[in-house]
Design a protein around this motif. Structure first.
Motif, PDB file in Angstrom:
ATOM      1  N   ARG A  92      38.754  37.796  59.965  1.00 29.62           N
ATOM      2  CA  ARG A  92      38.610  37.877  58.513  1.00 29.62           C
ATOM      3  C   ARG A  92      39.844  38.517  57.884  1.00 29.62           C
ATOM      4  O   ARG A  92      40.476  39.376  58.475  1.00 29.62           O
ATOM      5  CB  ARG A  92      37.402  38.735  58.120  1.00 29.62           C
ATOM      6  N   ILE A  93      40.132  38.113  56.662  1.00 25.67           N
ATOM      7  CA  ILE A  93      41.212  38.701  55.882  1.00 25.67           C
ATOM      8  C   ILE A  93      40.676  39.959  55.212  1.00 25.67           C
ATOM      9  O   ILE A  93      39.578  39.951  54.654  1.00 25.67           O
ATOM     10  CB  ILE A  93      41.715  37.711  54.811  1.00 25.67           C
ATOM     11  N   ALA A  94      41.446  41.025  55.228  1.00 22.94           N
ATOM     12  CA  ALA A  94      41.031  42.300  54.630  1.00 22.94           C
ATOM     13  C   ALA A  94      41.337  42.308  53.136  1.00 22.94           C
ATOM     14  O   ALA A  94      42.091  43.130  52.639  1.00 22.94           O
ATOM     15  CB  ALA A  94      41.719  43.469  55.325  1.00 22.94           C
ATOM     16  N   GLY A  95      40.730  41.388  52.410  1.00 21.89           N
ATOM     17  CA  GLY A  95      40.863  41.334  50.959  1.00 21.89           C
ATOM     18  C   GLY A  95      39.671  42.041  50.335  1.00 21.89           C
ATOM     19  O   GLY A  95      38.543  41.560  50.417  1.00 21.89           O
ATOM     20  N   VAL A  96      39.908  43.177  49.729  1.00 19.79           N
ATOM     21  CA  VAL A  96      38.810  44.018  49.238  1.00 19.79           C
ATOM     22  C   VAL A  96      37.957  43.283  48.210  1.00 19.79           C
ATOM     23  O   VAL A  96      36.722  43.342  48.268  1.00 19.79           O
ATOM     24  CB  VAL A  96      39.349  45.348  48.666  1.00 19.79           C
ATOM     25  N   SER A  97      38.571  42.574  47.266  1.00 21.22           N
ATOM     26  CA  SER A  97      37.769  41.896  46.242  1.00 21.22           C
ATOM     27  C   SER A  97      36.861  40.837  46.862  1.00 21.22           C
ATOM     28  O   SER A  97      35.710  40.684  46.459  1.00 21.22           O
ATOM     29  CB  SER A  97      38.658  41.277  45.163  1.00 21.22           C
ATOM     30  N   GLY A  98      37.347  40.126  47.849  1.00 25.18           N
ATOM     31  CA  GLY A  98      36.525  39.125  48.522  1.00 25.18           C
ATOM     32  C   GLY A  98      35.417  39.751  49.354  1.00 25.18           C
ATOM     33  O   GLY A  98      34.304  39.222  49.421  1.00 25.18           O
ATOM     34  N   ILE A  99      35.716  40.877  49.973  1.00 23.73           N
ATOM     35  CA  ILE A  99      34.704  41.571  50.775  1.00 23.73           C
ATOM     36  C   ILE A  99      33.585  42.074  49.874  1.00 23.73           C
ATOM     37  O   ILE A  99      32.398  41.883  50.159  1.00 23.73           O
ATOM     38  CB  ILE A  99      35.345  42.716  51.580  1.00 23.73           C
ATOM     39  N   VAL A 100      33.941  42.706  48.761  1.00 24.81           N
ATOM     40  CA  VAL A 100      32.927  43.212  47.832  1.00 24.81           C
ATOM     41  C   VAL A 100      32.166  42.058  47.190  1.00 24.81           C
ATOM     42  O   VAL A 100      30.938  42.104  47.068  1.00 24.81           O
ATOM     43  CB  VAL A 100      33.567  44.131  46.766  1.00 24.81           C
ATOM     44  N   ALA A 101      32.870  41.009  46.779  1.00 27.43           N
ATOM     45  CA  ALA A 101      32.208  39.855  46.161  1.00 27.43           C
ATOM     46  C   ALA A 101      31.213  39.211  47.113  1.00 27.43           C
ATOM     47  O   ALA A 101      30.192  38.678  46.674  1.00 27.43           O
ATOM     48  CB  ALA A 101      33.244  38.835  45.703  1.00 27.43           C
ATOM     49  N   LEU A 145      36.362  50.474  33.402  1.00 27.27           N
ATOM     50  CA  LEU A 145      36.543  49.165  32.771  1.00 27.27           C
ATOM     51  C   LEU A 145      37.772  48.456  33.344  1.00 27.27           C
ATOM     52  O   LEU A 145      37.723  47.265  33.660  1.00 27.27           O
ATOM     53  CB  LEU A 145      36.665  49.310  31.258  1.00 27.27           C
ATOM     54  N   ALA A 146      38.871  49.185  33.493  1.00 28.61           N
ATOM     55  CA  ALA A 146      40.089  48.597  34.052  1.00 28.61           C
ATOM     56  C   ALA A 146      39.851  48.102  35.476  1.00 28.61           C
ATOM     57  O   ALA A 146      40.288  47.012  35.846  1.00 28.61           O
ATOM     58  CB  ALA A 146      41.227  49.611  34.027  1.00 28.61           C
ATOM     59  N   GLY A 147      39.142  48.892  36.267  1.00 25.68           N
ATOM     60  CA  GLY A 147      38.826  48.476  37.635  1.00 25.68           C
ATOM     61  C   GLY A 147      37.984  47.214  37.685  1.00 25.68           C
ATOM     62  O   GLY A 147      38.225  46.314  38.495  1.00 25.68           O
ATOM     63  N   LEU A 148      36.990  47.136  36.801  1.00 25.51           N
ATOM     64  CA  LEU A 148      36.153  45.928  36.743  1.00 25.51           C
ATOM     65  C   LEU A 148      36.961  44.712  36.304  1.00 25.51           C
ATOM     66  O   LEU A 148      36.789  43.618  36.844  1.00 25.51           O
ATOM     67  CB  LEU A 148      34.968  46.156  35.807  1.00 25.51           C
ATOM     68  N   LEU A 149      37.854  44.903  35.345  1.00 26.42           N
ATOM     69  CA  LEU A 149      38.702  43.800  34.900  1.00 26.42           C
ATOM     70  C   LEU A 149      39.653  43.339  36.008  1.00 26.42           C
ATOM     71  O   LEU A 149      39.881  42.141  36.178  1.00 26.42           O
ATOM     72  CB  LEU A 149      39.488  44.196  33.646  1.00 26.42           C
ATOM     73  N   VAL A 150      40.203  44.283  36.752  1.00 31.27           N
ATOM     74  CA  VAL A 150      41.075  43.925  37.870  1.00 31.27           C
ATOM     75  C   VAL A 150      40.275  43.155  38.929  1.00 31.27           C
ATOM     76  O   VAL A 150      40.735  42.137  39.455  1.00 31.27           O
ATOM     77  CB  VAL A 150      41.748  45.178  38.479  1.00 31.27           C
ATOM     78  N   GLY A 151      39.076  43.634  39.226  1.00 31.38           N
ATOM     79  CA  GLY A 151      38.219  42.932  40.193  1.00 31.38           C
ATOM     80  C   GLY A 151      37.875  41.527  39.741  1.00 31.38           C
ATOM     81  O   GLY A 151      37.937  40.567  40.523  1.00 31.38           O
ATOM     82  N   TYR A 152      37.536  41.381  38.465  1.00 29.80           N
ATOM     83  CA  TYR A 152      37.231  40.060  37.921  1.00 29.80           C
ATOM     84  C   TYR A 152      38.464  39.162  37.986  1.00 29.80           C
ATOM     85  O   TYR A 152      38.384  37.999  38.399  1.00 29.80           O
ATOM     86  CB  TYR A 152      36.733  40.176  36.477  1.00 29.80           C
ATOM     87  N   GLY A 153      39.605  39.692  37.598  1.00 26.83           N
ATOM     88  CA  GLY A 153      40.844  38.913  37.649  1.00 26.83           C
ATOM     89  C   GLY A 153      41.212  38.507  39.069  1.00 26.83           C
ATOM     90  O   GLY A 153      41.694  37.400  39.304  1.00 26.83           O
ATOM     91  N   ALA A 154      40.959  39.409  40.014  1.00 27.16           N
ATOM     92  CA  ALA A 154      41.249  39.093  41.416  1.00 27.16           C
ATOM     93  C   ALA A 154      40.384  37.941  41.900  1.00 27.16           C
ATOM     94  O   ALA A 154      40.851  37.035  42.591  1.00 27.16           O
ATOM     95  CB  ALA A 154      41.034  40.326  42.289  1.00 27.16           C
ATOM     96  N   ARG A 155      39.111  37.962  41.521  1.00 31.63           N
ATOM     97  CA  ARG A 155      38.220  36.865  41.912  1.00 31.63           C
ATOM     98  C   ARG A 155      38.620  35.575  41.208  1.00 31.63           C
ATOM     99  O   ARG A 155      38.621  34.503  41.799  1.00 31.63           O
ATOM    100  CB  ARG A 155      36.765  37.217  41.592  1.00 31.63           C
ATOM    101  N   LEU A 156      38.961  35.688  39.935  1.00 30.69           N
ATOM    102  CA  LEU A 156      39.382  34.523  39.159  1.00 30.69           C
ATOM    103  C   LEU A 156      40.660  33.915  39.741  1.00 30.69           C
ATOM    104  O   LEU A 156      40.806  32.694  39.820  1.00 30.69           O
ATOM    105  CB  LEU A 156      39.608  34.936  37.706  1.00 30.69           C
TER     106      LEU A 156
END
Length: 143
Positions: free
Chosen positions: A33-42, A89-100
């Motif tokens: 697996r790739i250690a991509g935090v946003s993908g792991i959390v998603a 809020l900034a963290g959530l936006l970064v997470g959303y942008g990473a998934r997007l």
């Protein structure tokens, strides 16, 4: 512009980089697996059956490492120029942008670049340029 050398910590930065590289390498070798935090959390929202335990262990490890550093006296309390609400809020936006955008700094910047992925190079250049531009606008244009 004057550089603040009091926050220059090359040894701890190098140790952190080595730890991140080892963790990413072990994850690809042991789990494939790739250690991509946003993908792991998603992947935990909603959780897929049989795919939860390693994701939970990874996320708990992120928090546990910070707690261990604090207990060891090595962690410093971050100084926030903005409040906790804006930080969340900034963290959530970064997470959303990473998934997007199909990946995050850890997935593209660490794992993708180490695999010489052209897609990761473009993504990393884009989010680094966005970060530099955002800091410039917020710090130098808006004050």
């Amino acid at each position: 512009m004057q550089i603040d050398w009091t926050n220059f910590t090359p040894w701890s930065a190098a140790a952190g980089g080595v730890a991140i590289g080892l963790a990413a390498g072990l994850m690809i070798l042991l789990l494939g697996r790739i250690a991509g935090v946003s993908g792991i959390v998603a992947g935990l929202l909603p959780p897929a059956r049989g795919d939860v335990s390693w994701r939970v262990a990874f996320v708990l490890g992120l928090f546990a490492s910070a707690a261990l550093l604090r207990l060891a006296g090595a962690a410093r309390t971050p100084v926030l120029d903005i409040g906790y609400g804006a930080t969340i809020l900034a963290g959530l936006l970064v997470g959303y942008g990473a998934r997007l955008g199909g990946g995050c700094t850890s997935g593209h910047g660490v794992c993708g670049l180490s695999r010489l992925s052209p897609r990761a190079l473009v993504a990393t250049a884009a989010f680094m340029a966005s970060g530099v531009l955002t800091v410039f606008v917020l710090r130098h244009m808006l004050g």
